[in-house]
Design a protein around this motif. Structure first.
Motif, PDB file in Angstrom:
ATOM      1  N   LYS A 128       0.806  -1.223   0.000  1.00 37.14           N
ATOM      2  CA  LYS A 128       0.000   0.000   0.000  1.00 37.14           C
ATOM      3  C   LYS A 128       0.840   1.276   0.000  1.00 37.14           C
ATOM      4  O   LYS A 128       0.384   2.332   0.394  1.00 37.14           O
ATOM      5  CB  LYS A 128      -0.948  -0.022   1.194  1.00 37.14           C
ATOM      6  CG  LYS A 128      -2.094  -1.015   1.000  1.00 37.14           C
ATOM      7  CD  LYS A 128      -3.145  -0.855   2.045  1.00 37.14           C
ATOM      8  CE  LYS A 128      -4.429  -1.572   1.640  1.00 37.14           C
ATOM      9  NZ  LYS A 128      -5.493  -1.361   2.599  1.00 37.14           N
ATOM     10  N   GLU A 129       2.102   1.125  -0.388  1.00 35.53           N
ATOM     11  CA  GLU A 129       2.937   2.327  -0.455  1.00 35.53           C
ATOM     12  C   GLU A 129       3.620   2.408  -1.803  1.00 35.53           C
ATOM     13  O   GLU A 129       4.082   1.408  -2.324  1.00 35.53           O
ATOM     14  CB  GLU A 129       4.027   2.274   0.625  1.00 35.53           C
ATOM     15  CG  GLU A 129       3.517   2.640   1.985  1.00 35.53           C
ATOM     16  CD  GLU A 129       4.550   2.386   3.065  1.00 35.53           C
ATOM     17  OE1 GLU A 129       5.750   2.410   2.760  1.00 35.53           O
ATOM     18  OE2 GLU A 129       4.125   2.151   4.201  1.00 35.53           O
ATOM     19  N   ASN A 130       3.706   3.623  -2.305  1.00 35.73           N
ATOM     20  CA  ASN A 130       4.492   3.818  -3.518  1.00 35.73           C
ATOM     21  C   ASN A 130       5.961   3.724  -3.149  1.00 35.73           C
ATOM     22  O   ASN A 130       6.328   3.865  -1.992  1.00 35.73           O
ATOM     23  CB  ASN A 130       4.223   5.207  -4.103  1.00 35.73           C
ATOM     24  CG  ASN A 130       2.926   5.258  -4.872  1.00 35.73           C
ATOM     25  OD1 ASN A 130       1.896   5.667  -4.357  1.00 35.73           O
ATOM     26  ND2 ASN A 130       2.973   4.824  -6.107  1.00 35.73           N
ATOM     27  N   ASP A 150       7.665   6.394  -9.783  1.00 38.81           N
ATOM     28  CA  ASP A 150       7.565   5.115  -9.092  1.00 38.81           C
ATOM     29  C   ASP A 150       7.716   4.054 -10.170  1.00 38.81           C
ATOM     30  O   ASP A 150       6.817   3.846 -10.977  1.00 38.81           O
ATOM     31  CB  ASP A 150       6.210   4.983  -8.378  1.00 38.81           C
ATOM     32  CG  ASP A 150       6.086   3.659  -7.644  1.00 38.81           C
ATOM     33  OD1 ASP A 150       6.875   2.739  -7.939  1.00 38.81           O
ATOM     34  OD2 ASP A 150       5.202   3.539  -6.776  1.00 38.81           O
ATOM     35  N   THR A 153       5.050   1.261 -10.435  1.00 39.63           N
ATOM     36  CA  THR A 153       3.700   1.527 -10.961  1.00 39.63           C
ATOM     37  C   THR A 153       3.749   2.317 -12.267  1.00 39.63           C
ATOM     38  O   THR A 153       2.743   2.437 -12.956  1.00 39.63           O
ATOM     39  CB  THR A 153       2.860   2.359  -9.971  1.00 39.63           C
ATOM     40  OG1 THR A 153       3.499   3.632  -9.808  1.00 39.63           O
ATOM     41  CG2 THR A 153       2.744   1.689  -8.630  1.00 39.63           C
ATOM     42  N   ARG A 298      -2.614   3.000  -1.808  1.00 38.31           N
ATOM     43  CA  ARG A 298      -1.601   3.993  -2.194  1.00 38.31           C
ATOM     44  C   ARG A 298      -2.246   5.337  -2.521  1.00 38.31           C
ATOM     45  O   ARG A 298      -1.732   6.395  -2.166  1.00 38.31           O
ATOM     46  CB  ARG A 298      -0.797   3.481  -3.400  1.00 38.31           C
ATOM     47  CG  ARG A 298       0.063   2.279  -3.085  1.00 38.31           C
ATOM     48  CD  ARG A 298       1.080   2.034  -4.182  1.00 38.31           C
ATOM     49  NE  ARG A 298       0.476   1.664  -5.444  1.00 38.31           N
ATOM     50  CZ  ARG A 298       0.245   0.409  -5.839  1.00 38.31           C
ATOM     51  NH1 ARG A 298       0.590  -0.584  -5.046  1.00 38.31           N
ATOM     52  NH2 ARG A 298      -0.293   0.156  -7.003  1.00 38.31           N
ATOM     53  N   LYS A 301      -3.115   7.366   0.564  1.00 43.05           N
ATOM     54  CA  LYS A 301      -1.959   8.048   1.129  1.00 43.05           C
ATOM     55  C   LYS A 301      -1.672   9.333   0.329  1.00 43.05           C
ATOM     56  O   LYS A 301      -1.385  10.387   0.904  1.00 43.05           O
ATOM     57  CB  LYS A 301      -0.768   7.103   1.086  1.00 43.05           C
ATOM     58  CG  LYS A 301       0.389   7.541   1.914  1.00 43.05           C
ATOM     59  CD  LYS A 301       1.293   6.364   2.244  1.00 43.05           C
ATOM     60  CE  LYS A 301       2.360   6.776   3.207  1.00 43.05           C
ATOM     61  NZ  LYS A 301       3.688   6.845   2.629  1.00 43.05           N
ATOM     62  N   ASN A 302      -1.777   9.222  -0.980  1.00 45.10           N
ATOM     63  CA  ASN A 302      -1.548  10.404  -1.812  1.00 45.10           C
ATOM     64  C   ASN A 302      -2.582  11.485  -1.538  1.00 45.10           C
ATOM     65  O   ASN A 302      -2.256  12.667  -1.512  1.00 45.10           O
ATOM     66  CB  ASN A 302      -1.611  10.043  -3.298  1.00 45.10           C
ATOM     67  CG  ASN A 302      -0.340   9.370  -3.735  1.00 45.10           C
ATOM     68  OD1 ASN A 302       0.680   9.532  -3.082  1.00 45.10           O
ATOM     69  ND2 ASN A 302      -0.386   8.609  -4.802  1.00 45.10           N
TER      70      ASN A 302
END
Ligand code: ADP
Length: 891
Positions: A128-130, A150, A153, A298, A301-302
């Protein structure tokens, strides 16, 4: 090192190693030798320590043996990850020709450099994190370009800012793992970056466009942006040495398009990690995260990182949350469907890198097959924004069909051992399979046939890799076998194994077919994978929509479960009824949490919050800020009603977390954070200042606190919450019209303080410090002594409140242009205030001991007052002074 000086002395392989290593000085060189990756020289000594593996040595032709350590190639990923986690880089050097055909030393090349910012391996990445890598380019006009990518992705963005502080804030917010700069980049700036976070620094001097990837920067208008992005792309191309087709066109963004929350404030408000543990648990992100896909996680979070500023955009999200909140069944159905959507973004990246297996593609198929259902459920919500969100969603039907037709439902992990492709997908494959199956059926019937022929019921046909198919007869039954019936092949203790020419003929057919099947299946799989590659941009587009739906359903779920309300936006006022701190409320249980209102208008834009320590002042301040942030990311807010302005920036100075990494003192950090707030805030910002001035002496601190409040009042005028335990400051409401006193109530019961956590109008009557010390169970004699001292102090210095605030016209100080000067100037001013305070304090003491002025002294003062100094010559003035002093000295 000694061994570097005499290249010729080494064996050809070590010479090859040294030549390659020279190009990858900043990485561990994993040098492939058969089934191992070996490291030599310093790499070996360091890696053996870092990885806790045995250090050996080998003869390399030179005088001394060469230090060496190695890891088996099949377990290399684990070791690589461990090095990357520690911030190192690893260059993978493979044998690029078949050793059997090599003349001399096998040809070797570095095929990839793996670094913290370019990790692609699933295990090393948080779902769940870039995983961002960034590049910074400084320009002559003092602007800085920042590019973020990233690789996992394919997401790329670029921005231009006018201060390095903004760069640091952005990199911090994105938690970039690696930064790429030119070798000329100022060392002091890099130092600032390293002080603030753990980050790997890499160098890339080329900013040339990378051939074939021009389309990535097509939308960029400014050369500076193109140059900034080119640096990162050059670095990625140089280190990854493979297809970067999954990279998405670069998005230009401006930091002022979003609510700006600087580095300090993000930390203080614990948006994505807590101050203490630096973990997610206990942060706002932790509270909110009810997403069910990795992509949604992700994106959440952004969004937390970048609250919106345009009301229309915020309303779009809020309206959708509203719809999803009210339609429980559709929302739950949507959640279930989303759960089966695979991480399409990272999958796309791995497809481009050639790292996917058949199981990944089966997951992709299932995800795609879910899309029409998702579309259908969202349409059922019957809301224009919902419909719009899914109307042009692309379920990539042709691809889903291809995967359905082509791949078996439960393929193995390996892509090289067959059993991947469905029957009926490819004619040739079917034919091979038939041949193999027929052969096997023939063999099975042979067993029956031979049993009947020989009358040996235990006769069986087996298979092993060395001898292939055989007929096995136990020793006890051998006498039943006519001599010469079969050809003897192998003797075991209890049995004999035989073959027949017919059996071997069938075996050859079966094995040939199977070999061909495996080869063909691999080929067909690669073809399918190539087809998927062509879908990468469409899959990325789909991923965006799915992740947005996921975050919106997550907001709706949280808002419903925790009884949040839809915020309303006003141009200026804050009006929150029964607001709560979202995280504290969750942690402590809703029943215990005391909700609080917050009313702030232009006439009461500064709330001065007093109250005992531990009574809930900072919780209250944070809850206001978090409410504003939640509203601007499009989530409902923890309150019964909430009217809020749209804030352009949030600044905080909260808590006493020492900045241990950078070694700065708490007080210095406090001042830096305050400087940042007062120099950058606008009238539309929100400032939270908690216990300013606590880190220095009382007068110093109080003077600073007052000056800061006055400054905000006079020069900024934004909504400000200021908590303090100096209840002397509460008189400021007389001189500052927009300042309103509130306090957190506490009551004394049987001499003990009880916090009510309720915010009320007006100032606190006392500090309750000793009561808190009592709660903390300090020794009784110590508390008793503190009470005596307090009593004495209160008796002896019924102190005047700090001097009145200067009116706007009296404030001679200009608004500073450059932040740096501000703290100094304020300090100078405050020092004066401090001295003034201290003087008045001593005056009280002196008054007690000294009699009033004598008549003569008074007369001298009168004469001094009458002197018209401006009309006197310097000499006359000197003479007059001399006379006055002489009279004073007379006994
Ligand atoms: P202060 O800033 O006044 O020193 P804090 O805001 O740090 O106090 O709060 C201290 C503790 O009081 C919190 O950790 C929390 O447990 C509790 N608290 C604060 N606000 C509330 C509230 N509104 N309702 C219930 N408990 C609260």
């Amino acid at each position: 090192m000694v061994w570097r000086n005499s290249m010729a002395a080494y064996t050809p392989m070590i010479q090859q190693y040294l030549r390659i290593k020279a190009e990858y000085q900043d990485a561990f060189l994993f040098f492939r030798l058969g089934d191992f990756y070996e490291m030599f020289f310093e790499d070996a000594t360091t890696a053996s320590q870092e990885l806790e593996i045995t250090l050996t040595s080998r003869d390399g032709g030179g005088q001394e043996r060469i230090p060496m350590c190695g890891v088996p190639y099949h377990s290399a990923p684990t070791y690589i990850e461990r090095l990357i986690e520690k911030g190192f880089k690893v260059a993978i050097c493979e044998q690029v020709e078949d050793p059997k055909h090599a003349k001399g030393v096998v040809k070797r090349e570095v095929v990839q450099v793996i670094s913290p910012g370019t990790l692609m391996n699933e295990r090393g990445l948080h779902e769940k994190e870039n995983n961002y890598i960034c590049s910074v380019t400084g320009f002559e006009d003092q602007t800085f370009g920042l590019a973020l990518s990233d690789l996992s992705t394919g997401e790329n963005s670029v921005t231009l800012v006018s201060s390095f502080h903004d760069i640091v804030s952005e990199i911090y917010a994105k938690e970039a793992k690696e930064v790429v700069v030119s070798s000329e980049f100022p060392a002091d700036l890099l130092q600032t970056l390293k002080e603030r976070m753990t980050i790997t620094i890499s160098y890339e001097n080329s900013t040339e466009q990378v051939e074939g990837l021009d389309y990535l920067v097509e939308s960029l208008q400014q050369q500076k942006l193109i140059t900034t992005f080119a640096r990162i792309l050059q670095y990625l191309t140089r280190t990854q040495k493979r297809s970067l087709e999954h990279l998405q066109p670069v998005q230009f963004y401006q930091i002022n398009e979003y609510m700006k929350i600087d580095l300090f404030s993000k930390r203080n408000l614990e948006l994505t990690e807590t101050i203490r543990s630096k973990g997610k648990k206990g942060s706002l992100l932790w509270l909110l995260d009810q997403t069910v896909t990795a992509m949604g996680g992700r994106l959440l979070k952004n969004w937390i990182d970048r609250p919106l500023l345009k009301q229309a955009d915020i309303d779009n999200r809020l309206n959708m949350v509203d719809v999803l909140m009210k339609q429980f069944f559709e929302r739950e159905e949507l959640r279930e469907l989303l759960k089966d959507v695979y991480d399409l973004e990272r999958l796309a990246g791995r497809v481009a890198f050639g790292n996917v297996n058949a199981r990944d593609l089966i997951q992709l198929k299932k995800s795609l097959q879910n899309v029409p259902h998702i579309q259908e459920v969202v349409n059922r919500l019957n809301h224009p924004y919902a419909t719009k969100l899914v109307e042009d969603i692309d379920p990539c039907e042709r691809l889903a069909n291809l995967l359905e037709r082509g791949l078996k439902e439960h393929p193995p992990l390996s892509i090289k051992e067959g059993d991947i492709i469905n029957d009926g997908y490819h004619e040739q494959l079917d034919q091979y399979r038939d041949a193999s199956r027929n052969g096997k059926t023939w063999i099975a019937s042979l067993e029956q046939q031979e049993r009947e022929k020989t009358g040996i019921r235990s006769l069986k046909i087996g298979y092993n890799r060395v001898f292939g198919y055989y007929i096995e007869v136990t020793r006890a039954n051998l006498h039943l076998l006519p001599e010469g019936m079969y050809e003897r092949k192998q003797t075991l203790t209890n049995a004999e194994r035989f073959i027949t020419p017919e059996l071997k003929e069938k075996e050859a057919l079966i094995l040939e077919a199977e070999e061909k099947i495996v080869e063909l299946e691999y080929e067909l799989f690669l073809q399918i994978r190539e087809e998927v590659k062509a879908y990468i941009p469409r899959l990325q587009e789909l991923a965006k929509k799915v992740s947005e739906l996921d975050v919106l359903q997550c907001f709706a779920k949280i808002s419903e479960e925790r009884h949040y309300t839809k915020p309303i936006f006003s141009s200026e006022d804050i009006s929150i009824q029964n607001g709560r701190h979202p995280v504290v409320e969750k942690v402590m249980n809703s029943q215990e949490y005391v909700p609080n209102d917050c009313q702030m208008t232009d006439d009461s834009s500064i709330l001065l919050i007093t109250g005992p320590n531990m009574s809930g002042k900072s919780t209250y301040m944070r809850q206001v800020a978090l409410t504003a942030i939640l509203a601007q990311i499009g989530c409902f807010v923890p309150a019964d009603e909430a009217v809020l302005p749209i804030f352009d920036q949030v600044f905080t100075r909260i808590g006493a977390a020492d900045d241990l990494i950078s070694g700065q003192s708490t007080f210095m950090v406090e001042m830096l954070e305050t400087k940042n707030a007062v120099t950058n805030a606008t009238q539309s910002s929100l400032i939270l200042l908690d216990e300013i001035g606590r880190g220095t002496s009382t007068y110093d601190g109080m003077a600073l606190a007052q000056a800061i409040i006055e400054y905000v009042h006079e020069h900024i005028g934004c909504k400000t919450l200021f908590s303090t335990h100096y209840h002397e400051l509460t008189v400021l409401d007389e001189s500052l019209p927009a300042l309103k006193n509130v306090h957190v109530s506490a009551v004394e019961k049987n001499g003990k303080v009880v916090f009510l956590h309720k915010i009320k109008d007006g100032a606190a009557d006392k500090s309750y410090g000793i009561h808190v010390a009592e709660l903390a169970e300090l020794p009784d004699p110590l508390l008793e002594r503190a009470r005596v001292i307090l009593h004495d102090l209160e008796q002896s210095s019924e102190r005047e409140p700090v001097h009145q605030a200067p009116k706007r016209e009296e404030m001679t100080q200009q608004v500073p242009q450059e932040g740096a000067s501000l703290v100094q100037e304020e300090r100078a001013d405050n020092k004066k205030a401090d001295e003034a305070n201290q003087l008045s304090f001593f005056e009280i003491e002196e008054k007690k001991e000294k009699p009033a002025l004598s008549k003569r002294e008074k007369a001298i003062i009168d004469r001094l007052k009458e002197l018209d100094i401006l009309e006197m010559t310097p000499l006359d003035a000197m003479n007059a002074m001399y006379e006055l002093q002489k009279s004073l000295k007379k006994k």
